[in-house]
Design a protein around this motif. Structure first.
Motif, PDB file in Angstrom:
ATOM      1  N   LYS B   2     -39.855  26.311  15.869  1.00 32.66           N
ATOM      2  CA  LYS B   2     -40.771  25.671  16.120  1.00 32.66           C
ATOM      3  C   LYS B   2     -41.178  24.197  15.257  1.00 32.66           C
ATOM      4  N   ARG B   3     -41.150  24.389  14.124  1.00 31.54           N
ATOM      5  CA  ARG B   3     -41.309  23.439  12.771  1.00 31.54           C
ATOM      6  C   ARG B   3     -40.256  22.287  13.021  1.00 31.54           C
ATOM      7  N   LEU B   4     -38.990  22.518  13.442  1.00 29.11           N
ATOM      8  CA  LEU B   4     -37.991  21.617  13.634  1.00 29.11           C
ATOM      9  C   LEU B   4     -38.404  20.638  14.834  1.00 29.11           C
ATOM     10  N   TRP B   5     -38.921  21.523  15.858  1.00 29.06           N
ATOM     11  CA  TRP B   5     -39.048  20.755  17.178  1.00 29.06           C
ATOM     12  C   TRP B   5     -40.381  19.878  16.818  1.00 29.06           C
ATOM     13  N   ARG B  11     -40.636  12.476  15.071  1.00 23.07           N
ATOM     14  CA  ARG B  11     -40.076  11.387  14.760  1.00 23.07           C
ATOM     15  C   ARG B  11     -39.852  10.486  16.062  1.00 23.07           C
ATOM     16  N   ILE B  12     -39.996  11.404  17.245  1.00 22.81           N
ATOM     17  CA  ILE B  12     -39.787  10.453  18.565  1.00 22.81           C
ATOM     18  C   ILE B  12     -41.070   9.659  18.504  1.00 22.81           C
ATOM     19  N   LYS B  13     -42.334  10.203  18.504  1.00 22.75           N
ATOM     20  CA  LYS B  13     -43.509   9.688  18.556  1.00 22.75           C
ATOM     21  C   LYS B  13     -43.585   8.186  17.622  1.00 22.75           C
ATOM     22  N   GLY B  14     -43.115   8.357  16.211  1.00 18.35           N
ATOM     23  CA  GLY B  14     -43.149   7.439  15.257  1.00 18.35           C
ATOM     24  C   GLY B  14     -42.230   6.228  15.775  1.00 18.35           C
TER      25      GLY B  14
END
Lengths: 332, 342
Positions: B2-5, B11-14
């Protein structure tokens, strides 16, 4: 304090030079056990025995028959005498002779490019800094982004196309006899100037713009310094501050950077010399590359790197001697 | 898991936010459009190119000026369609440029952070290597190395990376010297974080704006360098590249027979690609720190910092400005040009 810094700095330069020399010696030896194979790659029409004989002769001629370590020592000994080695060319000319023959012609291009760039660029840069944010400044910024994206050899081709072939104003290729027939007469010199026009023009624009950008940034940086504010507070005239305080302090780094930029200039000039078939060090280097003439290639590299090291050293020392504000830290 | 996700999502949001910021910037929009267009052209080259660029057997179409059939004309000696060559040339330029740019960013930031944070012998070693590489003329060295190592595509990229990381490493190092004295790094040290953790978790993110920006700028620089190398006939011999097109134009008589389209097309290709990437890089620089404008990044850097750390930066700046002059003469405002621009 200063003296110890000078000594340290000189020793450090020598260290860098020693590393560069060592790299110069070993780079051509990457990937082959026997340097003779670089000089004489296997040929299809030759039997193994013939090839061995040729290699053996090559080894002895170029001193490859001793151990690598011994070769390295011999190389160093040669360098100490100013001998950069022997070229692989037929007739085995000395690398040093080949270079000294071509060096002046390369310097004709790079020095004139540099001088034009310096004079026009500094003027332009000062104007842009004074008129910060106005159209002169914007023009410089836009010109510099455009120029970085235009490779010099493309500009060279365009110039050679229009000014050389279409309108026939300047020779598009260097006369093959320009070098051999050169004499210190009015005609000889003007002929060189005519032939140099296009190569210099193709490099000049980039040079002007980079000096202009450098000057602009330096002038603006100095303008923000406290001593300029002080001068202003004392009520000095704007023109006095501009010339005596700002210009003088901002031009020092630019003038001292000349020495360093010239060997970079010669390195980048390789392509331009190729376009115009200018018989300088650049074309010499490319010829050497085509014939796998490693001693010649590495000789040119060594000369350029040595010059840069020397120029950086001199620049650093000038800074220490001239500028009292440069304090010498313990780190290097 | 879950943490990885969550990490990926962040990252994607950034990245999305960054793109939105670039898009909102007028010049960033130009750069972004140019770069994405290039990427699309490179990916869909076979569908875009109307003819086979490698086809040298078209005797009937030699030396045609631009027309409806041949958008950018054809070559004089072989009758190849120049527009198709240009489209295929995008692949080489982009692949070499971006791959090298990303690798340079990776190597440069890693070594820069290591030099700045670890200090001591590591710092000494890395900075001495930087000093040595600074004095060797770049283009000749690239030529020698291609001669020794071969002219394969990946080898050329390797050479560019091996020679291109120094400028970025230097810049990052100066930034790290400042970051390592900030309170949050001190706090992490006191909390017992390992040096590796501090470098990757706390310091590296602080340099990300520089790294992203330099990827764009060094990609642009490498594209010019690659064009120069192939112009000299020293690029990958099997690929169509813009530099090689220019060389063929010169040797194939474009100048003599007035085939201006043959020269202009590849030149404009190089120009648009490099310009797009540079625009993007400069805009990223502005977004990363709006206060910094149009002077060299390091200089800008220390003006925006807490005064107690300025001295340290200034010391590293000092040899930066002295030895870094060749860089300043190349890229205009950018202080960490790769130095490849011929």
């Amino acid at each position: 304090m200063k003296l110890s810094y000078v000594i340290k700095r000189v020793l450090y330069s020598l260290f860098v030079f020693a590393v560069v020399i060592t790299l110069n010696f070993f780079i051509p030896r990457i990937g082959v056990a026997d340097p003779a194979e670089r000089y004489y790659p296997p040929q299809g029409n030759m039997s193994d025995i013939e090839y061995e004989i040729v290699k053996q002769l090559t080894r002895e001629q170029y001193g490859f028959h001793v151990s690598t370590w011994q070769q390295y020592l011999n190389y160093l000994k040669g360098l100490a005498r100013g001998d950069l080695g022997t070229s692989f060319r037929p007739g085995s000319p000395k690398v040093m002779d080949l270079i000294t023959e071509r060096l002046p012609w390369t310097l004709v291009l790079s020095v004139s490019t540099m001088l034009i760039g310096l004079i026009v660029g500094v003027l332009f840069g000062v104007v842009a800094a004074v008129k910060r944010g106005r159209w002169q400044d914007t023009l410089l910024l836009n010109a510099s982004t455009v120029m970085v994206a235009l490779p010099s050899f493309f500009i060279a081709l365009i110039l050679s196309f229009y000014l050389g072939f279409e309108w026939e104003i300047f020779p598009a290729y260097t006369d093959s006899t320009m070098v051999s027939e050169f004499a210190w007469t009015w005609e000889g010199i003007s002929r060189v100037a005519r032939n140099a026009a296009l190569p210099v023009m193709s490099m000049m624009v980039g040079s002007i713009i980079s000096y202009a950008q450098g000057t602009r940034n330096a002038v603006i940086a100095v303008t923000n310094e406290d001593f300029v504010l002080t001068a202003r507070a004392k009520g000095l005239k704007t023109s006095t501050i501009r010339y005596k305080h700002i210009l003088r302090n901002s031009l020092l780094p630019i003038v001292t950077s000349l020495g360093m930029s010239i060997s970079g200039l010669i390195g980048g000039q390789v392509v331009i010399e190729q376009v115009f078939n200018w018989q300088g060090m650049g074309t010499l280097f490319l010829e050497a590359n085509q014939t796998n003439d490693y001693p010649l290639m590495m000789g040119i590299m060594l000369l350029l790197s040595g010059f840069t090291i020397f120029a950086i050293l001199v620049t650093d020392l000038i800074y220490v001697l001239l500028d009292p504000r440069v304090t010498v830290g313990d780190k290097r | 898991m879950k943490r990885l996700w969550m990490g990926v999502k962040r990252r994607i949001k950034g990245a999305g936010e960054l793109l939105a910021k670039i898009w909102a910037h007028k010049q960033g929009k130009v750069g972004l459009i140019m770069v994405s267009l290039l990427v699309l052209v490179a990916i869909f080259a076979p569908y875009i190119a109307p003819y086979d660029p490698y086809d040298v057997s078209q005797r009937t179409t030699k030396g045609l000026p631009p027309s409806r059939e041949h958008l950018l004309g054809t070559t004089i000696n072989t009758g190849q369609d120049i527009f198709s060559m240009l489209v295929y040339g995008t692949r080489v330029s982009l692949l070499v440029g971006v791959t090298s740019g990303v690798c340079i960013a990776f190597v440069g930031s890693l070594l820069g952070v290591a030099a700045g944070y670890l200090g001591g012998a590591v710092d000494n070693l890395i900075m001495r290597i930087v000093d040595i590489m600074l004095v060797i003329p770049t283009l000749p060295l690239v030529i020698v190395l291609t001669n020794v190592l071969g002219r394969d595509f990946w080898i050329i990229i390797l050479i560019f990376v091996a020679l291109g990381w120094t400028g970025l490493a230097r810049t990052i190092r100066s930034l790290v010297l400042v970051l390592k004295n900030t309170n949050y790094v001190k706090a992490a040290e006191l909390a017992g974080a390992s040096r590796w953790q501090i470098m990757t978790r706390h310091i590296l993110p602080g340099t990300s704006h520089l790294v992203i920006m330099s990827t764009a700028l060094s990609s642009a620089g490498i594209m010019v360098a690659e064009a120069g190398l192939s112009f000299l006939g020293l690029g990958d011999p099997t690929a169509i590249s813009w530099g090689k097109m220019l060389a063929e134009a010169q040797s194939g008589g474009a100048l003599l027979f007035g085939a201006w389209w043959w020269i202009l097309a590849p030149g404009l290709g190089i120009f648009l690609a490099v310009f797009g990437f540079m625009r993007l890089g400069l805009v990223l620089e502005e977004i990363a720190n709006p206060r910094m404008k149009r002077t060299s990044s390091v200089y800008k850097l220390f003006r925006s910092l807490d005064s107690s750390y300025i001295e340290e930066v200034f010391r590293s700046m000092d040899d930066y400005t002295k030895i870094g002059v060749p860089e300043a003469t190349y890229g205009g405002g950018q202080s960490h040009g790769t130095g490849f621009e011929a």
